[in-house]
Enzyme design. Structure first.
Site, PDB file in Angstrom:
ATOM      1  N   SER A 202       0.824  -1.202   0.000  1.00  0.00           N
ATOM      2  CA  SER A 202       0.000   0.000   0.000  1.00  0.00           C
ATOM      3  C   SER A 202       0.864   1.260   0.000  1.00  0.00           C
ATOM      4  CB  SER A 202      -0.848  -0.036   1.273  1.00  0.00           C
ATOM      5  OG  SER A 202      -1.835   0.938   1.213  1.00  0.00           O
TER       6      SER A 202
ATOM      7  N   HIS B  25      -4.463   0.532  -4.386  1.00  0.00           N
ATOM      8  CA  HIS B  25      -3.998  -0.796  -4.802  1.00  0.00           C
ATOM      9  C   HIS B  25      -4.357  -1.078  -6.268  1.00  0.00           C
ATOM     10  CE1 HIS B  25      -2.672  -2.799  -1.002  1.00  0.00           C
ATOM     11  NE2 HIS B  25      -3.317  -1.776  -0.498  1.00  0.00           N
TER      12      HIS B  25
ATOM     13  N   HIS C 130      -6.349  -8.730  -0.650  1.00  0.00           N
ATOM     14  CA  HIS C 130      -6.320  -9.039   0.778  1.00  0.00           C
ATOM     15  C   HIS C 130      -7.456  -9.972   1.158  1.00  0.00           C
ATOM     16  CE1 HIS C 130      -4.304  -5.146   0.287  1.00  0.00           C
ATOM     17  NE2 HIS C 130      -3.562  -5.501   1.328  1.00  0.00           N
TER      18      HIS C 130
ATOM     19  N   TYR D 267      -9.302  -9.693   3.687  1.00  0.00           N
ATOM     20  CA  TYR D 267     -10.466  -8.947   4.201  1.00  0.00           C
ATOM     21  C   TYR D 267     -11.396  -8.466   3.092  1.00  0.00           C
ATOM     22  CZ  TYR D 267      -7.650  -4.772   3.121  1.00  0.00           C
ATOM     23  OH  TYR D 267      -6.886  -3.828   2.488  1.00  0.00           O
ATOM     24  N   GLU D 268     -10.951  -8.543   1.837  1.00  0.00           N
ATOM     25  CA  GLU D 268     -11.839  -8.143   0.745  1.00  0.00           C
ATOM     26  C   GLU D 268     -12.905  -9.203   0.479  1.00  0.00           C
ATOM     27  OE1 GLU D 268      -9.732  -5.835  -2.516  1.00  0.00           O
ATOM     28  OE2 GLU D 268      -8.053  -6.733  -1.448  1.00  0.00           O
TER      29      GLU D 268
ATOM     30  N   ALA E 270       2.801  -2.167   3.947  1.00  0.00           N
ATOM     31  CA  ALA E 270       2.719  -1.084   4.927  1.00  0.00           C
ATOM     32  C   ALA E 270       2.274  -1.729   6.229  1.00  0.00           C
ATOM     33  CB  ALA E 270       1.687  -0.063   4.465  1.00  0.00           C
TER      34      ALA E 270
ATOM     35  N   MET F 284      -1.911  -6.482   7.343  1.00  0.00           N
ATOM     36  CA  MET F 284      -3.046  -7.293   6.895  1.00  0.00           C
ATOM     37  C   MET F 284      -2.706  -8.112   5.640  1.00  0.00           C
ATOM     38  SD  MET F 284      -5.898  -4.298   7.342  1.00  0.00           S
ATOM     39  CE  MET F 284      -5.834  -3.162   8.748  1.00  0.00           C
ATOM     40  N   SER F 285      -1.437  -8.395   5.452  1.00  0.00           N
ATOM     41  CA  SER F 285      -1.040  -9.111   4.225  1.00  0.00           C
ATOM     42  C   SER F 285       0.231  -9.912   4.487  1.00  0.00           C
ATOM     43  CB  SER F 285      -0.770  -8.098   3.103  1.00  0.00           C
ATOM     44  OG  SER F 285       0.395  -7.357   3.394  1.00  0.00           O
TER      45      SER F 285
ATOM     46  N   ASN G  57       2.894   3.843  10.743  1.00  0.00           N
ATOM     47  CA  ASN G  57       2.330   4.489  11.937  1.00  0.00           C
ATOM     48  C   ASN G  57       2.736   3.639  13.134  1.00  0.00           C
ATOM     49  OD1 ASN G  57       0.192   2.658  10.441  1.00  0.00           O
ATOM     50  ND2 ASN G  57      -0.247   2.487  12.624  1.00  0.00           N
TER      51      ASN G  57
ATOM     52  N   HIS H 110      -6.521   4.910   7.003  1.00  0.00           N
ATOM     53  CA  HIS H 110      -5.864   4.426   5.780  1.00  0.00           C
ATOM     54  C   HIS H 110      -5.125   5.582   5.094  1.00  0.00           C
ATOM     55  CE1 HIS H 110      -5.108   1.879   2.352  1.00  0.00           C
ATOM     56  NE2 HIS H 110      -5.767   2.679   1.540  1.00  0.00           N
TER      57      HIS H 110
HETATM   58  N1  HPA Z   1      -2.327  -2.186  11.622  1.00  0.00           N
HETATM   59  C1  HPA Z   1      -2.557  -3.047  10.617  1.00  0.00           C
HETATM   60  N2  HPA Z   1      -2.202  -2.812   9.360  1.00  0.00           N
HETATM   61  C2  HPA Z   1      -1.571  -1.652   9.094  1.00  0.00           C
HETATM   62  C3  HPA Z   1      -1.294  -0.716  10.088  1.00  0.00           C
HETATM   63  C4  HPA Z   1      -1.702  -0.987  11.424  1.00  0.00           C
HETATM   64  O1  HPA Z   1      -1.501  -0.201  12.374  1.00  0.00           O
HETATM   65  N3  HPA Z   1      -0.655   0.310   9.492  1.00  0.00           N
HETATM   66  C5  HPA Z   1      -0.536  -0.006   8.173  1.00  0.00           C
HETATM   67  N4  HPA Z   1      -1.101  -1.203   7.936  1.00  0.00           N
END
Ligand code: HPA
Length: 281
Positions: A31, A62, A84, A86-87, A114, A212-213, A236, A248
């Site tokens: 991402s 994406h 992903h 989650y999609e 990310a 998440m990947s 972050n 996001h």
């Molecule tokens: N959590 C999960 N996935 C992420 C995060 C997060 O804080 N930051 C970027 N992708």
């Protein structure tokens, strides 16, 4: 033949109708990190939507396509946009692209993403070499009848992230003056970010970054014998570690800021792979 393998072969056939390009390295761009593709000498592109049955990503940032081209003279394929869990896709679809790139010819896979920093010494914008992973709550992509054409029923996972590739990435970061954290990446399903209690749990479990990947892709790639490298862009600090809520947009913004170093690290690492990896001789 399993349905999943049949679908994979059909996707390969679709790709082969459009290009005969044989990549040696496959790169999954996380991402906000898709700009890397600007550095390669592009030969051709195939939108995921042009491949029958291929899962098409629905996440902003994406844009989904394969980009075929060269880093110097090394043939690579990049995925700009990944799918992903989650999609809502079955996990076999989530890992289909990685398996497809293996069938196209790539034996080396660079996974990027990310993430949120769980390790309290990390900062937003850090790059992290993935040394190992933990999978939590996403199904194992190898569940179901084993696809013998790809690999064994019970694959060893002692070394998923290839040590030579790790060393190349370390050496490259050092040479380029790019700070590089190292650690364990955990994949949760998303799409909600984690709760502060989940982040404390992850820290206790030995995780340094969360996303998440990547892990399910690494499991599938390890199964089919690819050499894997992983780089995470810590966008972050994870939930509960700062006062601000997560979004996001913030993740994408941070990835953009880190993108110059990220691009350099990936590009120069690939150049070093040419010198150091037998596969590329
Ligand atoms: N959590 C999960 N996935 C992420 C995060 C997060 O804080 N930051 C970027 N992708």
């Amino acid at each position: 033949m399993s349905e999943i393998y049949e679908k994979l072969l059909h996707c390969l056939e679709c790709v082969r109708k459009k290009t005969s390009f044989v990549p040696k390295i496959a790169i999954v761009l996380g991402s906000g990190l898709g700009d890397f593709a600007d550095l390669i000498r592009i030969e051709c592109e195939i939108a995921y939507s042009e491949i029958d049955g291929f899962p098409v990503s629905t996440v902003p940032g994406h844009a989904g396509k394969f980009i075929f081209g060269y880093v110097e003279d090394i043939p690579v394929v990049c995925m700009k946009g990944r799918v992903h869990f989650y999609e809502g896709y079955p996990i076999s679809d989530v890992v289909l692209p990685v398996r497809l790139m293996k069938l196209m010819g790539a034996n080396i896979l660079l996974l990027t993403n990310a993430s949120g920093g769980v390790n309290s010494s990390f900062h937003a914008g850090d790059l992290m070499l993935i040394k190992d992973h933990i999978s939590l709550f996403a199904p194992n992509p190898l569940i179901g009848a084993n696809i013998d054409e790809l690999g064994v029923r019970f694959p060893d996972m002692s070394i998923v992230y290839d040590q030579e590739i790790q060393n190349i990435i370390r050496k490259t970061a050092y040479e380029q003056g790019i700070g590089l954290q190292e650690g364990v990446y955990a994949q949760l399903t998303g799409p909600s970010f984690e709760s502060p209690a989940e982040i404390r749990m992850l820290r206790t479990l030995g995780c340094d970054a969360v996303g998440m990947s990547t892990v399910v892709e690494a499991i599938a790639a390890n199964h089919c014998g690819m050499k894997i490298g992983g780089i995470s862009c810590v966008c972050n600090l994870a939930a509960g570690m700062t006062r601000s809520p997560l979004s996001h947009e913030e993740v994408q913004e941070a990835a953009k800021k880190a993108s110059a170093d990220f691009k350099k690290l990936v590009y120069e690492s690939i150049r070093h792979m040419r010198e150091d990896l037998e596969e590329l001789e």
